[in-house]
Design an enzyme around this catalytic site. Structure first.
Site, mmCIF file in Angstrom:
data_model
loop_
_atom_site.group_PDB
_atom_site.id
_atom_site.type_symbol
_atom_site.label_atom_id
_atom_site.label_comp_id
_atom_site.label_asym_id
_atom_site.label_seq_id
_atom_site.Cartn_x
_atom_site.Cartn_y
_atom_site.Cartn_z
ATOM 1 N N ASP A 180 0.824 -1.217 0.000
ATOM 2 C CA ASP A 180 0.000 0.000 0.000
ATOM 3 C C ASP A 180 0.853 1.260 0.000
ATOM 4 O O ASP A 180 0.461 2.290 -0.548
ATOM 5 C CB ASP A 180 -0.996 0.011 1.159
ATOM 6 C CG ASP A 180 -0.378 -0.332 2.510
ATOM 7 O OD1 ASP A 180 0.841 -0.588 2.567
ATOM 8 O OD2 ASP A 180 -1.125 -0.367 3.510
ATOM 9 N N GLY A 181 2.057 1.206 0.566
ATOM 10 C CA GLY A 181 2.915 2.391 0.564
ATOM 11 C C GLY A 181 3.261 2.852 -0.833
ATOM 12 O O GLY A 181 3.274 4.055 -1.125
ATOM 13 N N GLN B 23 12.604 21.296 -23.925
ATOM 14 C CA GLN B 23 12.546 20.198 -24.888
ATOM 15 C C GLN B 23 13.931 19.706 -25.317
ATOM 16 O O GLN B 23 14.036 18.724 -26.043
ATOM 17 C CB GLN B 23 11.793 20.649 -26.151
ATOM 18 C CG GLN B 23 10.501 21.391 -25.896
ATOM 19 C CD GLN B 23 9.459 20.537 -25.207
ATOM 20 O OE1 GLN B 23 8.970 19.554 -25.768
ATOM 21 N NE2 GLN B 23 9.134 20.890 -23.965
ATOM 22 N N GLU C 219 6.203 8.364 -19.603
ATOM 23 C CA GLU C 219 7.494 7.793 -19.995
ATOM 24 C C GLU C 219 8.024 6.778 -18.992
ATOM 25 O O GLU C 219 8.678 5.807 -19.371
ATOM 26 C CB GLU C 219 8.525 8.915 -20.189
ATOM 27 C CG GLU C 219 8.255 9.819 -21.382
ATOM 28 C CD GLU C 219 7.283 10.949 -21.073
ATOM 29 O OE1 GLU C 219 6.917 11.691 -22.011
ATOM 30 O OE2 GLU C 219 6.891 11.102 -19.881
ATOM 31 N N ASP D 276 11.835 25.536 -29.868
ATOM 32 C CA ASP D 276 11.036 24.967 -28.773
ATOM 33 C C ASP D 276 11.601 25.301 -27.399
ATOM 34 O O ASP D 276 10.889 25.253 -26.401
ATOM 35 C CB ASP D 276 10.915 23.451 -28.924
ATOM 36 C CG ASP D 276 9.807 23.059 -29.880
ATOM 37 O OD1 ASP D 276 8.994 23.942 -30.235
ATOM 38 O OD2 ASP D 276 9.747 21.879 -30.276
ATOM 39 N N HIS E 200 9.007 -1.787 10.805
ATOM 40 C CA HIS E 200 9.339 -1.970 9.393
ATOM 41 C C HIS E 200 10.838 -2.188 9.228
ATOM 42 O O HIS E 200 11.664 -1.447 9.763
ATOM 43 C CB HIS E 200 8.925 -0.744 8.578
ATOM 44 C CG HIS E 200 9.229 -0.870 7.112
ATOM 45 N ND1 HIS E 200 8.339 -1.397 6.213
ATOM 46 C CD2 HIS E 200 10.342 -0.545 6.398
ATOM 47 C CE1 HIS E 200 8.883 -1.387 5.007
ATOM 48 N NE2 HIS E 200 10.109 -0.880 5.094
ATOM 49 N N PHE F 268 12.860 13.659 -22.231
ATOM 50 C CA PHE F 268 11.805 13.079 -21.407
ATOM 51 C C PHE F 268 12.185 11.724 -20.815
ATOM 52 O O PHE F 268 11.503 11.219 -19.921
ATOM 53 C CB PHE F 268 10.505 12.973 -22.202
ATOM 54 C CG PHE F 268 10.044 14.296 -22.779
ATOM 55 C CD1 PHE F 268 10.400 15.493 -22.179
ATOM 56 C CD2 PHE F 268 9.264 14.343 -23.925
ATOM 57 C CE1 PHE F 268 9.992 16.719 -22.710
ATOM 58 C CE2 PHE F 268 8.854 15.557 -24.471
ATOM 59 C CZ PHE F 268 9.214 16.744 -23.858
ATOM 60 N N ASN G 121 -1.671 -3.399 4.238
ATOM 61 C CA ASN G 121 -1.371 -3.758 5.632
ATOM 62 C C ASN G 121 -1.298 -2.533 6.554
ATOM 63 O O ASN G 121 -0.857 -2.631 7.685
ATOM 64 C CB ASN G 121 -0.091 -4.602 5.710
ATOM 65 C CG ASN G 121 1.165 -3.852 5.290
ATOM 66 O OD1 ASN G 121 1.215 -2.621 5.315
ATOM 67 N ND2 ASN G 121 2.195 -4.605 4.911
ATOM 68 N N LEU H 273 0.471 -0.014 7.311
ATOM 69 C CA LEU H 273 1.641 0.690 7.806
ATOM 70 C C LEU H 273 2.723 0.840 6.743
ATOM 71 O O LEU H 273 3.036 -0.110 6.029
ATOM 72 C CB LEU H 273 2.226 -0.038 9.018
ATOM 73 C CG LEU H 273 1.300 -0.141 10.229
ATOM 74 C CD1 LEU H 273 1.943 -0.996 11.308
ATOM 75 C CD2 LEU H 273 0.956 1.243 10.772
#
EC number: 2.2.1.1
Length: 656
Positions: A155-156, A428, A366, A424, A258, A392, A185, A187
């Site tokens: 989940d982190g 770029q 990218e 540009d 952790h 990029f 979980n 945490l």
């Protein structure tokens, strides 16, 4: 539910027992190592047990079999439980788990491909799902096989934008052979994850990205079996509510654990407690896969015909790249192209027109594009070429770095390099890309200067291991090579020479052509210069450079459409360091540029023909180092290299 057959109670108990054995192995391994992440492993124990011993189809003694289901552990810090799975399956000796993180063992702290069961390295969070998307895309659209792809995320890492780039990609391309398991979980490393156990929010986010999302109790093997048994016509996200450190009294769902192994006494007590819950030592055999993936050979892919350019004609190397890639696509149906919504600028659109089924539009994402390529390349299923503006690729540096750690064979083409793109402006302009790609340990850096060499670079890249980068340019420049010219990695070319050459000038792309123009100017003054095309900046042809330098009184002048740091000048300086009597003068872009016409910008930043001619004149008449004044003749002794790197930003070409 559709396609689901409930396991009997005996099977369910066997899966529970398997999960607990995986917990025990993870705790034992991390305690023996004195480091690692046992709590992150324990939250995923039931998920891993159900995946590998109920859901997935694979050959446990042949982890990279092309027919096998694929698994990516995106939360790579939970590596010990992955290793425990393969010991449980019989591929690894169980005693080997106790060598976790030792220099004598292949069981690194995070998964790496020297392990036969690991396709892509993980540990830099947020990248596993992109690679899994590449695998799933390959399985569905190229292999047209039944193998499925599973990716376990923490989940982190769901705070990483790259995860959601991958989520969008999977939905767009209807990757119904892909399952992401979110181990919620609660945490993180230093704090609770932002949503903690708000399972409905995770579900809504996944659904908003076009996924079928189901919430389960991540510690219920029955609920997991049911969730994995669903067949949908879209990618599936199984959102598993779990507890970090599950099964460890006093640690489960507690902060500050952790990445901490259990002390030996504590581990022994916990292992005894978990072991008491196991009802049977009998192991579950893996289910073999359906063998329907095609046989693939991606070795020795050659252009069907030689180049067909005419010396003197003009073409931009970015366009030559597109033409070459399309041509190579006719030699193998495993050549694929990816682009980030720049195909009409990188000219990968030519490939798309000729091979539409092998072109993957990754849109403006990218980071994910690189991860997709890494996934597509696993198990030698395809030869991917990614293209976008070279600038990029800098945002995907971590993905490129991890691709090298993954021992991946991918090809990246960056167009619009340097100030020569013109109006540009600096956002770029790729002016850092050579430095970036040269720093990658498995990289080969091509910098072709005309259509012929570009076509050869594409062919060579397809057959070169590691990360290949091809730098292309926007301006149209003349063809300088005959179509039968031979090119090899690490082999430079002498474009212009005489017996009276006064200085060796090394340029690439637009600056090679400026060097040739400077040679014409200098010839009128009876000053001859030798002009070298390095072709590959990494590896560099050290021998030819030194031979040329010695033939020109030890004088080398480098000129590049790139910042001073990390480009051609520094590569050449590193190559000749310590060589007596050799001096290097460098011309490069010295500050953040601006908009303007290409010729104006080349002149403004001192990398055009006039600047090259002036530098050649000065190097001819003055052979000294003047670091204080900034005049850039440089004797590359080890001491000067180090001093300049840390103290002397003004050692930059001819300023006068």
């Amino acid at each position: 539910m559709e396609g689901y057959h409930k396991p009997d109670q005996q099977k369910l108990q066997a899966l529970k027992d398997t999960a607990n054995r995986l917990r025990i192995s993870s705790i034992q391994a991390t305690t023996a190592a004195g480091s690692g992440h046992p709590t992150s492993c324990c939250s995923a124990a039931e998920i891993m047990a159900v995946l590998f011993f109920h859901t997935m189809r694979y050959k446990p003694q042949d982890p990279r079999n092309p027919h096998n289901d694929r698994f990516v552990l995106s939360k790579g810090h939970a590596a010990p439980i992955l290793y425990a799975v393969w010991a449980e399956a019989g591929f690894l000796p169980e005693v080997e788990l106790l060598n976790l993180r030792k220099i004598t063992s292949d069981l690194d702290g995070h998964p790496v491909p020297k392990q036969a069961f690991t396709d892509v390295a993980t540990g830099s969070l947020g990248q596993g799902l992109g690679a899994a998307c590449g695998m799933a895309y390959t399985g569905k659209y190229f292999d047209k096989a039944s193998y499925r792809v599973y990716c376990l995320l923490g989940d982190g890492e769901l705070s990483e934008g790259s995860v959601w780039e991958a989520m969008a990609f999977a939905s767009i391309y209807k990757l119904d052979n892909l399952v992401a398991i979110l181990d919620i979980n609660r945490l993180g490393q230093s704090d609770p994850a932002p949503l903690q156990h708000q399972m409905d929010v995770y579900q809504k986010r996944c659904e908003a990205f076009g996924w079928h999302a189901v919430i389960v109790d991540g510690h219920s093997v029955e609920e997991l079996c049911k969730a994995f048994g669903q067949a949908k016509h879209q990618p599936t996200a199984i959102i598993a509510k779990t507890f970090k450190g599950r099964g460890i009294p006093g640690v489960e769902d507690k902060e500050s654990w952790h990445g901490k192994p259990l002390p030996k006494n504590m581990a022994d007590e916990v292992i005894q407690e978990i072991y008491s819950q196991i009802q049977s030592k009998k192991k579950i055999l893996a289910t073999p896969p359906q063998e329907d993936a095609p046989s693939v050979n991606i070795t020795n892919i050659r252009m069907p015909t030689p180049p067909s350019y005419k010396v003197g004609d003009k073409i931009a190397t970015r366009k030559a790249y597109g033409q070459a890639l399309a041509k190579l696509g006719h030699a193998s149906d495993r050549i694929i192209a990816l682009d980030g919504d720049t195909k009409n600028s990188t000219f990968s659109e030519i490939f798309k027109k000729e091979h539409p089924d092998r072109f993957i539009e990754c849109y403006i994402a990218e980071q994910n594009m690189v991860s997709i390529a890494v996934g597509c390349a696993t198990r030698n299923r395809t030869v991917p070429f990614c293209s976008t503006f070279a600038a990029f690729f800098t945002r995907a540096f971590d993905q490129i770095r991890m691709a090298a750690i993954s021992e991946s064979n991918i090809n990246l083409c960056g167009s619009h390099s340097g100030v020569s793109i013109g109006e540009d402006g600096p956002s770029q302009m790729a002016l850092e890309d050579l430095a970036m790609f040269r720093s990658i340990p498995t990289s080969t850096v091509f910098y072709p200067s005309d259509g012929v060499s570009t076509e050869k670079a594409v062919e060579l890249a397809a057959n070169t291991k590691g990360i290949c980068f091809i730098r292309t340019s926007r301006p149209e420049n003349a063809i300088i090579y005959n179509n039968n010219e031979d090119f090899q990695v690490g082999q430079a070319k002498v474009i212009l020479k005489s017996k009276d050459d006064q200085v060796t000038v090394i340029g690439a792309g637009v600056t090679l052509h400026e060097a040739l123009a400077a040679a014409d100017l200098l010839k009128k003054e009876k000053i001859n210069i030798r002009v070298l095309d390095p072709f590959t900046i990494k590896p560099l042809d050290r021998k030819l450079i030194l031979d040329s330098a010695r033939a020109t009184k030890g004088r080398i002048l480098t000129v590049e459409d790139h910042y001073y740091e990390g480009g051609i000048g520094e590569a050449v300086s590193s190559a000749v360091v310590g060589e007596p009597g050799v001096t290097v003068t460098r011309l490069a872009v010295g500050k953040v540029p601006r908009s303007g016409k290409p010729a104006e910008l080349l002149k403004m930043f001192g990398i055009d023909k006039d600047a090259i001619a002036q530098a050649a004149r000065k190097s001819k008449v003055k052979m000294s180092t003047d670091l204080v004044s900034g005049r850039g003749t440089f004797f590359p002794s080890p001491t000067n290299i180090l001093w300049n790197a840390f103290h002397c930003p003004v050692q930059r070409g001819i300023q006068g």
